[in-house]
Enzyme design. Structure first.
Site, mmCIF file in Angstrom:
data_model
loop_
_atom_site.group_PDB
_atom_site.id
_atom_site.type_symbol
_atom_site.label_atom_id
_atom_site.label_comp_id
_atom_site.label_asym_id
_atom_site.label_seq_id
_atom_site.Cartn_x
_atom_site.Cartn_y
_atom_site.Cartn_z
ATOM 1 N N HIS A 9 86.057 45.725 55.482
ATOM 2 C CA HIS A 9 86.067 47.173 55.273
ATOM 3 C C HIS A 9 87.475 47.715 55.058
ATOM 4 O O HIS A 9 87.718 48.519 54.179
ATOM 5 C CB HIS A 9 85.415 47.871 56.477
ATOM 6 C CG HIS A 9 85.280 49.345 56.297
ATOM 7 N ND1 HIS A 9 86.346 50.213 56.475
ATOM 8 C CD2 HIS A 9 84.236 50.105 55.938
ATOM 9 C CE1 HIS A 9 85.942 51.454 56.232
ATOM 10 N NE2 HIS A 9 84.663 51.415 55.906
ATOM 11 N N GLY A 73 74.907 48.542 55.441
ATOM 12 C CA GLY A 73 74.659 49.967 55.266
ATOM 13 C C GLY A 73 75.119 50.397 53.888
ATOM 14 O O GLY A 73 75.109 49.615 52.934
ATOM 15 N N HIS A 75 78.023 50.968 52.580
ATOM 16 C CA HIS A 75 79.140 50.274 51.945
ATOM 17 C C HIS A 75 78.657 49.049 51.187
ATOM 18 O O HIS A 75 79.062 48.813 50.059
ATOM 19 C CB HIS A 75 80.164 49.840 52.994
ATOM 20 C CG HIS A 75 80.966 50.981 53.536
ATOM 21 N ND1 HIS A 75 81.439 51.995 52.746
ATOM 22 C CD2 HIS A 75 81.384 51.262 54.794
ATOM 23 C CE1 HIS A 75 82.122 52.855 53.489
ATOM 24 N NE2 HIS A 75 82.089 52.436 54.734
#
Lengths: 120, 120
Positions: A9, A73, A75
């Site tokens: 991330h 999710g 992303h």
């Protein structure tokens, strides 16, 4: 030549990436014949595109992108496919494949369980 | 009585929590004598405080909070200690201890490496 990208991330705090740097070190120590690059969705470098370019310059033709995320999710369901499609368009000579998020893997989850149990 | 909280970030997409639900199931199957609750920093329920309250109501006196995060960035270095201190103040009869993020554990990292290697 095969290669791997560990895709995380990213975060504002530079120390957040320490486990990712450790993952890359472990990979290099254990799979020296398969080049590895880290890549980040946001707030850290390199981007997915930059990582693909780096590996492509080393001669990689077949790159597996492993999302180092727990959950799948927005992303991974929305942002990641867009980035991946852009890379496929830009680097048409490279085959890019992906895996589910590492949090989908039961051995990863079991390692987390064992870590928790050892801390009690 | 000991108990454990698996503490994750949270996300807008409800499917993001699937690995966390699986972690709780694995924990219950393997450590039935130690109650487990999930808790989330943001965007998902329950909060850390709610999870501590639930376990306290079951008689837990000694709760270990395991941050299910890869890196230790701002969330774990800044937000988490504040939440934890608030819980310690509110539930003074419960001992709350914590572990490093699961991404600091080499067995967790090795499981990620093995998952990546199996996908090549």
């Amino acid at each position: 030549m095969k290669a791997i990208i560990l895709f995380g991330h990213g975060a504002r705090d530079a120390r957040w990436r320490e486990p990712f740097d450790r993952l890359a070190e472990l990979w290099r120590a254990q799979h020296a014949d398969v080049p590895v690059e880290l890549a980040f969705l946001e707030m850290m470098q390199p981007s997915l595109e930059e990582a693909v370019a780096t590996l492509g310059a080393k001669g990689a033709k077949d790159i597996t992108v492993v999302p180092v995320f727990f959950g799948q999710g927005g992303h991974l369901r929305n942002d990641f496919p867009v980035l991946l499609d852009a890379c496929r368009e830009k680097f048409s000579q490279i085959t890019l494949s992906t895996t589910p998020a590492v949090g989908e893997n039961v051995a990863v989850l079991q390692a987390i369980i064992d870590f928790g149990a050892s801390a009690l």
